[in-house]
Design a protein around this motif. Structure first.
Motif, mmCIF file in Angstrom:
data_model
loop_
_atom_site.group_PDB
_atom_site.id
_atom_site.type_symbol
_atom_site.label_atom_id
_atom_site.label_comp_id
_atom_site.label_asym_id
_atom_site.label_seq_id
_atom_site.Cartn_x
_atom_site.Cartn_y
_atom_site.Cartn_z
ATOM 1 N N ASP A 478 51.496 108.218 82.964
ATOM 2 C CA ASP A 478 50.790 109.431 83.362
ATOM 3 C C ASP A 478 51.305 109.990 84.681
ATOM 4 O OD1 ASP A 478 49.778 107.085 84.552
ATOM 5 O OD2 ASP A 478 47.941 108.125 85.145
ATOM 6 N N VAL A 479 51.902 109.134 85.515
ATOM 7 C CA VAL A 479 52.480 109.599 86.778
ATOM 8 C C VAL A 479 53.685 110.503 86.503
ATOM 9 C CG1 VAL A 479 53.630 108.883 88.916
ATOM 10 C CG2 VAL A 479 51.652 107.602 88.050
ATOM 11 N N ILE A 480 54.538 110.081 85.563
ATOM 12 C CA ILE A 480 55.689 110.926 85.199
ATOM 13 C C ILE A 480 55.203 112.268 84.681
ATOM 14 C CG2 ILE A 480 57.714 111.130 83.716
ATOM 15 C CD1 ILE A 480 57.963 108.129 83.709
ATOM 16 N N ALA A 481 54.163 112.244 83.828
ATOM 17 C CA ALA A 481 53.632 113.484 83.272
ATOM 18 C C ALA A 481 53.105 114.402 84.372
ATOM 19 C CB ALA A 481 52.531 113.168 82.265
ATOM 20 N N ALA A 482 52.354 113.846 85.306
ATOM 21 C CA ALA A 482 51.807 114.663 86.397
ATOM 22 C C ALA A 482 52.906 115.204 87.299
ATOM 23 C CB ALA A 482 50.813 113.838 87.213
ATOM 24 N N ASN A 483 53.983 114.435 87.451
ATOM 25 C CA ASN A 483 55.079 114.863 88.320
ATOM 26 C C ASN A 483 55.854 116.049 87.758
ATOM 27 O OD1 ASN A 483 54.517 112.869 90.179
ATOM 28 N ND2 ASN A 483 56.049 111.432 89.381
#
Length: 512
Positions: A478-483
């Motif tokens: 989810d961090v990659i998605a938010a980034n």
């Protein structure tokens, strides 16, 4: 026959042709069979999509979807066939008609607790895609997911990689769609399953095939090849010859890093996250970057730069950009017309390995590095033709993503860290039985050793991104998605700052 001027081999070919016509069987290609051999509980070779719909005034029920599938199955005859193994596994399997085909088994129904949100849907999709398909039946499933907020529903498709080759066999998700809200009439369906050949008959046909096509005899014997699929090679297929593969392995060892946080031993479960990006915003970034650099920059270049920035931020948060992690290598299927502002699907598609410069601090510098590589691509091997595969319904991304995943499997996994498939779709609304499709996110499978795959589909003004990852290796997917959103903002700011700085035109000088 031989004494009357015919040859024994000609007679054998005649017999084999009669056997094929009688049983309506077709042997799996080497590449298709390889997806069966490498599959296990850790690497389910499932490819599919998650499409969100707004129901029409008449609503959309499970029975509506079943009826729609029945009306369109004639477009995808492979979806009523199953894989039948040859006794003792000494020859590649064959496709046979499923005499007990039951469409209600394949078209299923599920629901989220109302009001269902995107995170709940993504979690359900991850669980569905993690489960291997039942090999005793045709290798596909479709789920109607109800309960989404705003009265929406989702259709999740899951097909085996051996089933969908992108050309001869399309993904079922694209044949249920229409360009108009009024559903078109499907072709007349007069399908009757052919009798299933017995084990003895299949053995006889296989032996006959060896004599009829002696040059293919070596390919048919796969009892020892299946060991290679799970051992020293990631896949053995007709796309790459043994000699070329061996030479390429040696080159890749010297050229590419073998350690990466995106390379890991896979577990049995997956994570899936969907992301939406406004295409107009990406086009505006492209125009600003082109005005700054005086170079031809495509939306695809912007997308790759944005993903690079997202991966860079993820690395910094996770490991503080570890020493030596100056790039990720991405396998990117690229259309020959990718440099046009609005690429369309058609013609040839090649697969390339490019470097995602995660070590570059400034987003504009990352963009220039991507543009430099994309303008001078070095093909890693010919991809598969993708001509006219969207003719049926005008929407073919699922099948083209399948082509990308197939290419990823034919290359040694040491060559790249992540697969990125970007497939252009139509910029007008599509419908399933009168219900409008709002978005469609690709689900690209992982290959052994690769912990992340990224699929992108543009549709009706949006870029729909599907991130598929190993559940244990990427707990912070989810961090990659938010980034991704932050990366777009950072690229816009970097371009604006460079344009307003006293030396902001230096890129023009370099370009000229």
């Amino acid at each position: 026959r031989r004494h009357r001027g015919g040859g024994s081999r000609s007679w054998i070919r005649t017999v084999y042709g009669e056997l094929e016509r009688k049983w309506h069987v077709e042997r799996l290609s080497s590449l298709d069979a390889s997806f069966l051999y490498i599959e296990n509980s850790q690497t389910p070779m499932n490819i599919g999509s998650v499409s969100i719909f707004q129901p029409s005034e008449g609503g959309f029920e499970h029975e509506t979807l079943v009826k729609l599938i029945k009306a369109r199955l004639a477009f995808v005859p492979r979806y009523r066939q199953r894989v039948k193994e040859i006794p003792f596994g000494i020859f590649r399997p064959v496709w046979v008609d499923d005499t007990a085909f039951d469409v209600s088994y394949h078209v299923r129904r599920s629901a989220l607790p109302k009001p269902g949100n995107g995170e709940q849907l993504d979690e359900l999709v991850a669980r569905l895609m993690s489960r291997p398909l039942d090999r005793s039946r045709p290798l596909w499933e479709m789920y109607l997911i109800e309960g989404l907020s705003g009265g929406r529903f989702a259709i999740v498709t899951k097909s085996h990689e051996a089933l969908v080759d992108g050309l001869a066999a399309l993904d079922i998700s694209q044949v249920i769609l229409d360009s108009e809200s009024q559903a078109s009439v499907g072709p007349p369906d007069s399908w009757r399953p052919a009798p299933e050949p017995s084990a003895i008959e299949l053995m006889s046909a296989s032996v006959t095939e060896v004599f009829a096509h002696p040059t293919a005899a070596a390919e048919l014997v796969v009892s020892t090849a299946s060991e290679a699929f799970t051992g020293t090679q990631s896949v053995v297929g007709s796309a790459v010859s043994g000699a070329t593969e061996a030479i390429y392995d040696l080159v890749s060892l010297a050229r590419f890093r073998t350690r990466s946080p995106l390379k890991a031993k896979l577990g049995a479960q997956r994570r899936f996250v969907s992301v939406d990006v406004d295409l107009d915003e990406l086009r505006e970034v492209r125009k600003s970057a082109s005005a700054l650099t005086a170079q031809s920059i495509s939306v695809n270049d912007i997308i790759l730069t944005v993903l690079t920035g997202a991966l860079r931020s993820w690395l910094i948060r996770r490991d503080g950009l570890p020493s030596g992690q100056d790039r990720f290598n991405a396998l990117v299927p690229v259309s020959l017309d990718s440099k046009v502002e609005e690429p369309t699907l058609g013609g040839s598609v090649n697969a390339y390995v490019i470097e995602l410069p995660v070590a570059q601090f400034e987003p504009i510098d990352r963009l220039m590095r991507v543009v430099e590589q994309m303008s001078d691509l070095d093909p890693m091997g010919e991809f598969l033709g993708a001509r006219a595969i969207i003719d049926i319904a005008g929407f073919g991304p699922a099948s083209v993503h399948a082509l990308g995943a197939r290419m990823a499997s034919t290359l040694t996994r040491r060559a790249y860290d992540v697969t990125i498939t970007n497939v252009p779709g139509p910029q007008h609304a599509l419908y399933a039985a009168g219900s409008q499709m709002l978005a469609s996110y690709p689900c690209v499978p992982l290959v052994p050793g690769q912990a992340l795959s990224i699929g992108l589909t543009s549709y009706h003004g949006s870029l729909c991104i599907g991130l598929m990852a190993d559940r244990d290796a990427l707990e912070d997917l989810d961090v990659i998605a938010a980034n991704i959103r932050d990366s777009i903002v950072g690229l816009r700011a970097s371009i604006a700052q460079r344009r307003s700085s006293p030396g902001g035109n230096y890129l023009r000088v370099v370009a000229s």
